[in-house]
Scaffold this motif. Structure first.
Motif, mmCIF file in Angstrom:
data_model
loop_
_atom_site.group_PDB
_atom_site.id
_atom_site.type_symbol
_atom_site.label_atom_id
_atom_site.label_comp_id
_atom_site.label_asym_id
_atom_site.label_seq_id
_atom_site.Cartn_x
_atom_site.Cartn_y
_atom_site.Cartn_z
ATOM 1 N N VAL A 24 0.666 -1.377 0.046
ATOM 2 C CA VAL A 24 0.090 -0.065 -0.083
ATOM 3 C C VAL A 24 0.789 1.219 -0.036
ATOM 4 O O VAL A 24 0.455 2.181 -0.664
ATOM 5 C CB VAL A 24 -0.969 0.061 1.176
ATOM 6 C CG1 VAL A 24 -1.528 1.312 1.398
ATOM 7 C CG2 VAL A 24 -1.855 -1.057 1.080
ATOM 8 N N HIS A 27 2.376 1.959 -3.344
ATOM 9 C CA HIS A 27 1.524 2.675 -4.321
ATOM 10 C C HIS A 27 1.225 4.050 -3.996
ATOM 11 O O HIS A 27 1.227 4.682 -4.969
ATOM 12 C CB HIS A 27 0.021 1.846 -4.628
ATOM 13 C CG HIS A 27 0.158 0.481 -5.031
ATOM 14 N ND1 HIS A 27 0.778 0.371 -6.423
ATOM 15 C CD2 HIS A 27 -0.072 -0.689 -4.573
ATOM 16 C CE1 HIS A 27 0.548 -1.100 -6.622
ATOM 17 N NE2 HIS A 27 0.078 -1.593 -5.600
ATOM 18 N N LEU A 28 1.186 4.214 -2.678
ATOM 19 C CA LEU A 28 0.934 5.612 -2.297
ATOM 20 C C LEU A 28 2.165 6.535 -2.457
ATOM 21 O O LEU A 28 2.065 7.707 -2.710
ATOM 22 C CB LEU A 28 0.392 5.615 -0.783
ATOM 23 C CG LEU A 28 -1.016 5.378 -0.303
ATOM 24 C CD1 LEU A 28 -1.136 5.174 1.143
ATOM 25 C CD2 LEU A 28 -1.913 5.991 -1.382
ATOM 26 N N VAL A 113 -4.068 0.608 -4.568
ATOM 27 C CA VAL A 113 -4.010 0.654 -2.927
ATOM 28 C C VAL A 113 -5.145 -0.300 -2.428
ATOM 29 O O VAL A 113 -4.881 -1.266 -1.510
ATOM 30 C CB VAL A 113 -4.330 2.151 -2.472
ATOM 31 C CG1 VAL A 113 -4.554 2.169 -0.978
ATOM 32 C CG2 VAL A 113 -2.848 2.730 -2.844
#
Length: 132
Positions: A24, A27-28, A113
């Motif tokens: 996550v 991706h962020l 995400v």
């Protein structure tokens, strides 16, 4: 008639706990890096994750490689938009390219995400296969 063995399905990488959190964040980091640097450094975060986890974890390797490849593609789209801007006649094309890149960047990273939170690898559209 000859026998053709069935092709192997693509590897399904699933993750648990900390791997999902790192995915996550991968991706962020691509999304935040691209937004903070106006599209120029979105690939830096996923590249760092890929360099650290490429030999340790197949899920994180696939996740970070996909994010890097997508962000690199969006970076190239951004460069093309800047080239169009400087040719003056193609300014409307540059604006359209920036809008397309921004929408793709946000939508695809949000979808990625959500998938990473479930422990699944998200397959980004329009990515150049640089890292695997």
């Amino acid at each position: 008639m000859s026998y053709l063995p069935p092709s192997a399905p693509p590897p399904q990488h699933r993750a648990q706990g900390d791997d999902r959190t790192i995915a996550v964040l991968t991706h962020l980091s691509g999304l935040i890096g691209a937004l903070v640097s106006v599209g120029w450094l979105g690939f830096a975060g996923p590249l760092v994750v890929w360099l650290v986890y490429r030999d340790k974890n197949p899920f994180l390797r696939a996740t970070s490689a996909g994010s890097f490849n997508f962000n690199l593609s969006m970076w190239l789209l951004n460069v093309a938009a800047w080239v169009c801007l400087f040719t003056v006649i193609l300014i409307p094309v540059a604006i359209v390219l920036w809008i397309v890149a921004a929408v793709l960047l946000v939508v695809c990273h949000v979808l990625a995400v959500l998938r990473a939170n479930k422990g699944e690898v998200y397959r980004y559209p329009l990515q150049l296969p640089v890292l695997r």
